[in-house]
Write a protein that holds these residues in place. Structure first.
Motif, short mmCIF file in Angstrom:
data_model
loop_
_atom_site.label_atom_id
_atom_site.label_comp_id
_atom_site.label_asym_id
_atom_site.label_seq_id
_atom_site.Cartn_x
_atom_site.Cartn_y
_atom_site.Cartn_z
N LEU A 289 -43.47 -13.86 -50.72
CA LEU A 289 -42.42 -12.88 -50.97
C LEU A 289 -41.16 -13.12 -50.14
O LEU A 289 -41.19 -13.79 -49.10
N PRO A 290 -40.02 -12.57 -50.61
CA PRO A 290 -38.77 -12.69 -49.85
C PRO A 290 -38.97 -12.20 -48.42
O PRO A 290 -39.61 -11.17 -48.20
N CYS A 291 -38.43 -12.95 -47.47
CA CYS A 291 -38.66 -12.63 -46.06
C CYS A 291 -37.46 -13.04 -45.23
O CYS A 291 -36.50 -13.61 -45.73
N SER A 292 -37.55 -12.79 -43.93
CA SER A 292 -36.44 -13.10 -43.02
C SER A 292 -36.28 -14.59 -42.77
O SER A 292 -35.23 -15.02 -42.29
N GLY A 293 -37.30 -15.39 -43.06
CA GLY A 293 -37.18 -16.85 -42.97
C GLY A 293 -37.11 -17.42 -41.57
O GLY A 293 -36.72 -18.58 -41.41
N CYS B 267 -42.54 -17.13 -45.05
CA CYS B 267 -42.15 -18.23 -44.17
C CYS B 267 -41.42 -17.68 -42.96
O CYS B 267 -40.34 -18.14 -42.59
N THR B 268 -42.04 -16.70 -42.32
CA THR B 268 -41.42 -16.09 -41.16
C THR B 268 -42.43 -15.84 -40.06
O THR B 268 -43.65 -16.06 -40.24
N VAL B 269 -41.92 -15.39 -38.91
CA VAL B 269 -42.75 -15.13 -37.73
C VAL B 269 -42.36 -13.75 -37.20
O VAL B 269 -41.74 -13.62 -36.15
N THR B 270 -42.71 -12.70 -37.95
CA THR B 270 -42.46 -11.34 -37.49
C THR B 270 -43.70 -10.50 -37.77
O THR B 270 -44.34 -10.66 -38.81
N ARG B 271 -44.01 -9.61 -36.86
CA ARG B 271 -45.20 -8.78 -37.00
C ARG B 271 -45.10 -7.85 -38.21
O ARG B 271 -46.05 -7.68 -38.97
N GLU B 272 -43.90 -7.24 -38.42
CA GLU B 272 -43.74 -6.27 -39.51
C GLU B 272 -43.98 -6.90 -40.88
O GLU B 272 -44.60 -6.28 -41.75
#
Length: 441
Positions: free
Chosen positions: A326-330, A378-383
């Motif tokens: 899904l769309p993410c902060s990248g 493709c991100t590294v965030t807990r949320e």
């Protein structure tokens, strides 16, 4: 022979698009390299590095300029500001370019763009920096790695200081190109062909099928690419395909799948008896996806425009596997798209996490009972990752799938937790990526 001054002209135009007009760097770089295919291999490498490096190191460049210029960087003309940034990058990060050449070419650029009156300013600032660059020290990690402080604080908190340091180091190193050998082909012959074409090949994982290529800037010139034996795909993306546990004959829906890399992998794994439908929101993205599909020759794969946030009743319980990348902060692909660090924000992360939940609560019914839903970012965030995984399990009739055995020896066991994996640059030879697999009860 094209001169480096001409290459710098091209780089300046690209950087003005990215830094002053807020265009995405990977799109501008790709379009620029495609437009100037006639450049020599050395010139193309210089051009790519200069554009990407200048974008990546913007915080550091602005800090240096601020130490030596009486004019605030925000008050400068956009062309002059960009010339100084790209020149500072060369002074600090491109040892093969003499300092005198950097200063001279910067002055030529300023003059050629109609700023002859500022040539003395450009020359003075850069020559002063060149003389004193060995005395420059970085006040903190944010400047040293050109990473916004809020991202560093978040990674320290969510991943730990050691993992954060490893990511920063990984993001600052050349990422190379990663390709996947098409399923069913013997990797050894493909590797031999790649090496014969001048590529430096590093075998990643699994079973010698995921390869990193260095020394390649035009993949379509490789015989293996022309013959359809390799696909450009990062290890992290390929691992999602293996985590899904596709079976021959499966029906698959990829709800946010442009430009089609994961769907193409899925189509190879489910075989001609299966079928994959890849969707995305815009017609332009689907046109690009269809072009990529056409290159593969696969007949069990179709693409269509569809808004994933709108429920499609005809798809209820229609698929064996649902791919939700899904769309993410990248933030996990900063190494490949360096300007992401400047577009991201805490507010955007919260909004994206909400969008991901909206899509998940819309599409989960597409999965057959006993079928699989793969959630990835493709991100590294807990949320966007662990929190959304936990929320999904709490609200919908799914259970976590143990995916440990699906990776073989390719990942450290410590990274696999309760049916999901968070890949981190520095710990793994790939982008930052989150994969969670669920089975409908």
């Amino acid at each position: 022979m094209t001169t480096k001054n001409t290459v710098r002209d091209i780089a300046l135009d690209a950087l003005l698009e990215i830094l002053e007009h807020d265009r995405y760097s990977h799109i501008v770089v790709g379009r620029t390299l495609d437009k100037f295919r006639y450049l020599s291999r050395q010139e193309r490498a210089f051009l790519k590095r200069l554009i990407e490096g200048t974008v990546e190191c913007r915080i550091q460049e602005d800090y240096v300029i601020g130490q030596f210029s009486t004019v605030k960087i925000k008050k400068m003309k956009p062309v002059i500001r960009t010339i100084l940034r790209m020149s500072v990058y060369q002074l600090f990060h491109m040892d093969s370019v003499p300092d005198s050449a950097v200063c001279n070419e910067a002055v030529k650029l300023a003059m050629s763009r109609g700023f002859s009156g500022l040539r003395g300013f450009v020359n003075g600032v850069l020559r002063n920096i060149a003389r004193k660059k060995e005395t420059v020290t970085w006040p903190d990690r944010s400047v040293q790695y050109s990473m916004p402080q809020w991202i560093l604080d978040r990674w320290d908190r969510d991943c730990g200081k050691e993992a954060c340091a490893a990511m920063l180091k990984a993001f600052s190193e050349p990422s190379g190109m990663t390709v996947r050998v098409v399923e069913g082909l013997e990797p050894e012959q493909v590797i031999r062909s790649l090496k014969e074409d001048g590529a430096a090949v590093t075998e990643l994982w699994p079973d010698r099928r995921i390869l990193r290529l260095d020394g390649v800037d035009q993949p379509d010139m490789l015989r293996a690419f022309q013959e359809g034996k390799i696909r450009i795909q990062d290890l992290s993306s390929a691992l999602q395909g293996y985590a899904a546990g596709f079976k021959a004959g499966d029906t698959v829906i990829d709800v946010c799948g442009a430009p089609g890399g994961k769907a193409i992998h899925a189509a190879e794994l489910v075989g001609p008896e299966g079928h994959v439908t890849v969707r995305d929101l815009s017609e332009n993205k689907i046109l690009l996806t269809e072009a990529n599909i056409a290159q593969t020759g696969l007949s069990n794969l179709t693409a269509e425009v569809r808004d994933a946030s709108r429920f499609a009743a005809e798809d209820e319980e229609a698929c064996d596997v649902l791919i939700c990348d899904l769309p993410c902060s990248g933030l996990g692909v900063i190494g490949r798209k360096p300007d992401i660090r400047y577009h991201a924000s805490e507010e955007a992360i919260r909004d994206l996490a909400k969008l991901q939940r909206t899509i998940l609560e819309t599409v989960w019914k597409y999965v057959k009972h006993g079928g699989t839903l793969v959630y990835s970012t493709c991100t590294v965030t807990r949320e966007e990752n662990e929190d959304n995984r936990r929320w999904f399990l709490e609200h919908f009739p799914f259970e976590a799938v143990d995916i440990t055995g699906r990776f073989g020896d390719g990942l450290k066991d410590a990274t696999l937790k309760e049916g999901y994996v968070q890949l981190l640059p520095g710990a793994h030879p790939c982008d930052g990526f989150f994969i969670a697999v669920f089975r409908r009860i």
